[in-house]
Scaffold this active site. Structure first.
Site, mmCIF file in Angstrom:
data_model
loop_
_atom_site.group_PDB
_atom_site.id
_atom_site.type_symbol
_atom_site.label_atom_id
_atom_site.label_comp_id
_atom_site.label_asym_id
_atom_site.label_seq_id
_atom_site.Cartn_x
_atom_site.Cartn_y
_atom_site.Cartn_z
ATOM 1 N N GLY A 51 72.427 -18.631 -18.783
ATOM 2 C CA GLY A 51 72.588 -17.320 -18.168
ATOM 3 C C GLY A 51 72.591 -16.179 -19.175
ATOM 4 O O GLY A 51 72.707 -15.022 -18.803
ATOM 5 N N CYS A 52 72.461 -16.501 -20.445
ATOM 6 C CA CYS A 52 72.376 -15.459 -21.468
ATOM 7 C C CYS A 52 70.912 -15.264 -21.856
ATOM 8 O O CYS A 52 70.174 -16.241 -21.987
ATOM 9 C CB CYS A 52 73.164 -15.855 -22.718
ATOM 10 S SG CYS A 52 74.935 -15.763 -22.484
ATOM 11 N N GLN A 53 70.537 -14.020 -22.042
ATOM 12 C CA GLN A 53 69.169 -13.711 -22.433
ATOM 13 C C GLN A 53 68.888 -14.228 -23.846
ATOM 14 O O GLN A 53 67.859 -14.827 -24.106
ATOM 15 C CB GLN A 53 68.962 -12.197 -22.371
ATOM 16 C CG GLN A 53 67.558 -11.749 -22.662
ATOM 17 C CD GLN A 53 67.428 -10.235 -22.576
ATOM 18 O OE1 GLN A 53 68.418 -9.520 -22.477
ATOM 19 N NE2 GLN A 53 66.210 -9.761 -22.607
ATOM 20 N N SER A 54 69.835 -13.991 -24.746
ATOM 21 C CA SER A 54 69.674 -14.522 -26.097
ATOM 22 C C SER A 54 70.390 -15.863 -26.168
ATOM 23 O O SER A 54 71.117 -16.230 -25.256
ATOM 24 C CB SER A 54 70.242 -13.539 -27.126
ATOM 25 O OG SER A 54 71.380 -12.897 -26.653
#
Length: 141
Positions: A51-54
């Protein structure tokens, strides 16, 4: 040992010292540099927060009856965010982590100054840290 609430209040005080968000972002980047880094052997797919972009890796270990977190990220702002969360939750009892409120994030204005994807990532990070706490809490019973 400080309680979660005391650490959160300390962070609120620290962020209130800055006049604008440019300074607060710089402070978060600096916090990221002091993050207790995850050992490379734990930088695995299993430890990536979904769920984190990075990319954000988090590892948790039980030390007596407290959880110690280490982490890393490939993005400097994200590294600062996870550093704040680890400062709040690391070396705390699982039950305290599970029950902790996270409204300090709103009080420092963090969520409103993040992009939608980073704000979602922040929520995912909190969820993951609390999931570790739940898993360790069940082992303590």
């Amino acid at each position: 040992m400080q309680t979660i609430k005391e650490i959160q209040d300390e962070i609120i005080d620290e962020f209130s010292m800055f006049d604008d968000w440019e300074e607060r972002y710089q402070y978060m980047i600096d916090l990221g540099k002091s993050l207790p880094l995850i050992e490379s052997k734990f930088k695995t797919e299993d430890n990536i927060i979904k769920g984190c972009q990075s990319k954000v890796w988090v590892h948790a270990e039980m030390d007596e009856d407290k959880i110690a977190f280490t982490a890393d990220s490939d993005a400097i702002i994200t590294k600062g965010i996870i550093a704040i969360l680890i400062r709040v939750f690391s070396n705390q009892h699982p039950k305290d982590i599970i029950e902790a409120k996270t409204d300090f994030i709103d009080q420092i204005g963090l969520k409103e100054h993040l992009s939608i994807t980073r704000a979602n990532g922040l929520v995912s990070m909190i969820k993951q840290l609390k999931m570790y706490a739940i898993a360790y809490q069940t082992q303590l019973k």
